[in-house]
Design an enzyme around this catalytic site. Structure first.
Site, mmCIF file in Angstrom:
data_model
loop_
_atom_site.group_PDB
_atom_site.id
_atom_site.type_symbol
_atom_site.label_atom_id
_atom_site.label_comp_id
_atom_site.label_asym_id
_atom_site.label_seq_id
_atom_site.Cartn_x
_atom_site.Cartn_y
_atom_site.Cartn_z
ATOM 1 N N HIS A 21 31.326 28.266 32.692
ATOM 2 C CA HIS A 21 32.444 28.636 31.808
ATOM 3 C C HIS A 21 32.851 30.086 32.024
ATOM 4 O O HIS A 21 32.022 30.938 32.348
ATOM 5 C CB HIS A 21 32.106 28.374 30.332
ATOM 6 C CG HIS A 21 31.000 29.198 29.759
ATOM 7 N ND1 HIS A 21 31.200 30.389 29.099
ATOM 8 C CD2 HIS A 21 29.659 28.995 29.716
ATOM 9 C CE1 HIS A 21 30.058 30.877 28.671
ATOM 10 N NE2 HIS A 21 29.085 30.048 29.041
ATOM 11 N N ASP A 79 26.733 35.707 30.908
ATOM 12 C CA ASP A 79 26.902 34.387 30.308
ATOM 13 C C ASP A 79 28.399 34.169 30.118
ATOM 14 O O ASP A 79 28.968 34.669 29.145
ATOM 15 C CB ASP A 79 26.152 34.345 28.973
ATOM 16 C CG ASP A 79 26.396 33.099 28.164
ATOM 17 O OD1 ASP A 79 26.853 32.100 28.738
ATOM 18 O OD2 ASP A 79 26.115 33.129 26.947
ATOM 19 N N GLU A 103 33.563 26.948 26.006
ATOM 20 C CA GLU A 103 32.138 26.698 25.879
ATOM 21 C C GLU A 103 31.537 27.446 24.706
ATOM 22 O O GLU A 103 30.662 26.920 24.000
ATOM 23 C CB GLU A 103 31.416 27.089 27.175
ATOM 24 C CG GLU A 103 29.972 26.622 27.269
ATOM 25 C CD GLU A 103 28.960 27.557 26.625
ATOM 26 O OE1 GLU A 103 27.800 27.141 26.458
ATOM 27 O OE2 GLU A 103 29.327 28.706 26.292
ATOM 28 N N GLU A 104 31.970 28.684 24.486
ATOM 29 C CA GLU A 104 31.359 29.517 23.441
ATOM 30 C C GLU A 104 31.598 28.986 22.032
ATOM 31 O O GLU A 104 30.947 29.435 21.085
ATOM 32 C CB GLU A 104 31.862 30.956 23.557
ATOM 33 C CG GLU A 104 31.421 31.689 24.825
ATOM 34 C CD GLU A 104 29.920 31.969 24.898
ATOM 35 O OE1 GLU A 104 29.211 31.592 23.946
ATOM 36 O OE2 GLU A 104 29.466 32.546 25.890
ATOM 37 N N ASP A 140 24.707 27.559 33.931
ATOM 38 C CA ASP A 140 24.941 28.573 32.910
ATOM 39 C C ASP A 140 23.822 29.604 33.031
ATOM 40 O O ASP A 140 23.126 29.659 34.046
ATOM 41 C CB ASP A 140 24.973 27.919 31.527
ATOM 42 C CG ASP A 140 25.816 28.672 30.519
ATOM 43 O OD1 ASP A 140 25.738 29.921 30.505
ATOM 44 O OD2 ASP A 140 26.537 28.043 29.745
ATOM 45 N N HIS A 161 23.924 37.420 24.897
ATOM 46 C CA HIS A 161 24.914 37.805 23.888
ATOM 47 C C HIS A 161 24.783 39.279 23.499
ATOM 48 O O HIS A 161 25.193 39.684 22.413
ATOM 49 C CB HIS A 161 24.831 36.911 22.652
ATOM 50 C CG HIS A 161 25.353 35.522 22.885
ATOM 51 N ND1 HIS A 161 25.701 34.677 21.870
ATOM 52 C CD2 HIS A 161 25.587 34.845 24.038
ATOM 53 C CE1 HIS A 161 26.122 33.524 22.384
ATOM 54 N NE2 HIS A 161 26.064 33.606 23.697
#
Length: 347
Positions: free
Chosen positions: A75, A190, A224-225, A244, A324
């Site tokens: 993604h 990510d 995706e998030e 991922d 994150h």
């Protein structure tokens, strides 16, 4: 022959690193991904492929091959924020896009994108960031965060005159760097690191360095998030692997220099036979890998399963520390992931 393969692999890794720097330089918080997918479309066309962009915004490209259709997904949407409201003092109140952690963004530079095409820089701070003023630290949670624009604004009207309004996008500075020792540091590894790996695979296929033993397509998703990026795939898909980030942290075997193979995450177990096959390939190739369980993780391929597709599913990726957050990986993790993917599409 071996030296030629090694040289080709090193060239591919250099290409992947370059693509990462380009992709992270393109702001693409979830819901604001057009520029990133424009870049993907152009890059894949330049390789000689025919990518398609869905109504939703996902980019799908068939690399070639016949039989047992496989989709490899990554993604390009990232965490970010949106203007929730404009305060009377000219500061912006944000709202989260994706699983954004405000404690990791306190003090970060950012950019605001307006709907009429204007771009403004600013900084993310809590409501009382000065150690010389605050009686006690202010907790960095969403209700205490604000965006200070790098403009001479002191009121809501001043901000409105700039064309900024509720719903405008706020993107954090990625600060991408690759050290001489091979460490890769950036926000949004990510999943732009694995998206870059898949671009590296596409380039290798286009150059004739990789021969496909089955039909292989790449899917670059844009939601995706928020959980529904991979909800639609080609109807003939038999197998799908989400490429991922691999988790690095307490009670996990993976490091930043490994490829992670996920056995189970918050959505349940991944296909047992596929996990076994991937781990067997990694072991045969003497790759550094770990099989891990991620307690707080969800992937594109689980959205595909939830949408009703009857597929075998897997999840792999280079080890990424501090997910994150301001994230870190290593070129060895990229190498191990790329070699696993390359071997799988050729077997």
């Amino acid at each position: 022959m071996g030296s030629n393969i090694d040289a080709s692999l090193e060239e591919t890794l250099s290409y992947i690193a370059g693509q990462l720097k380009t992709l992270t330089s393109i702001a693409s918080p979830t819901g604001y991904t057009r520029a990133a997918t424009d870049y993907l479309m152009e890059t894949l066309r330049d390789m000689g492929f025919g990518p398609e962009r869905s109504n939703k915004g996902n980019v799908l490209v068939e690399l070639g091959g016949e039989g047992e259709p496989l989709v490899l997904a990554s993604h390009v949407d990232t965490l970010g924020a949106m203007v929730r409201s404009i305060k009377d003092n000219g500061r912006l109140r944000p709202t989260t896009l994706g699983g954004h952690q405000w404690s990791t963004a306190d003090g970060e530079n950012c950019t605001v994108y307006t709907r009429d095409g204007n771009v403004y820089t600013g900084v993310v701070l809590n409501t009382e960031p000065s150690a010389h003023v605050a009686d006690e630290p202010v907790k960095a949670i969403e209700k205490n965060m604000e965006i200070l624009l790098d403009e001479n604004v002191d009121s809501k009207d001043d901000v409105l005159e700039l064309g900024i309004q509720t719903g405008d996008i706020i993107a954090m500075d990625p600060r991408t760097t690759v050290t001489e020792s091979g460490y890769i540091k950036s926000r949004f590894l990510d999943d732009k690191l694995s998206a870059s790996i898949l671009l590296g695979l596409a380039r290798a296929v286009a150059d004739g360095e990789v021969s496909l033993s089955r039909k292989v397509s790449l899917l670059f998703t844009v939601y995706e998030e928020v959980g529904h990026g991979g909800a639609f795939v080609p109807a003939d898909t038999r197998e799908m692997i989400s490429v991922d980030m691999g988790c690095v942290g307490d009670d996990l075997g993976c490091t930043e220099r490994m490829v992670s193979i996920c056995a189970k995450d918050s959505g349940g177990p991944y296909n047992y036979d596929l996990v076994t096959t991937l781990s067997n390939i990694a072991r045969e190739l003497e790759l550094d890998y770990a099989i891990d369980v991620y307690p707080h993780y969800g992937s594109d391929v689980e959205a595909t399963l939830s949408a009703g597709y009857d597929i075998r599913h897997g999840l792999i990726g280079p080890g990424v520390y501090a997910s994150h957050n301001y994230e870190r990986s290593h070129i060895d993790g990229v190498r191990n992931t790329y070699e696993l993917v390359r071997a799988y599409v050729q077997r």
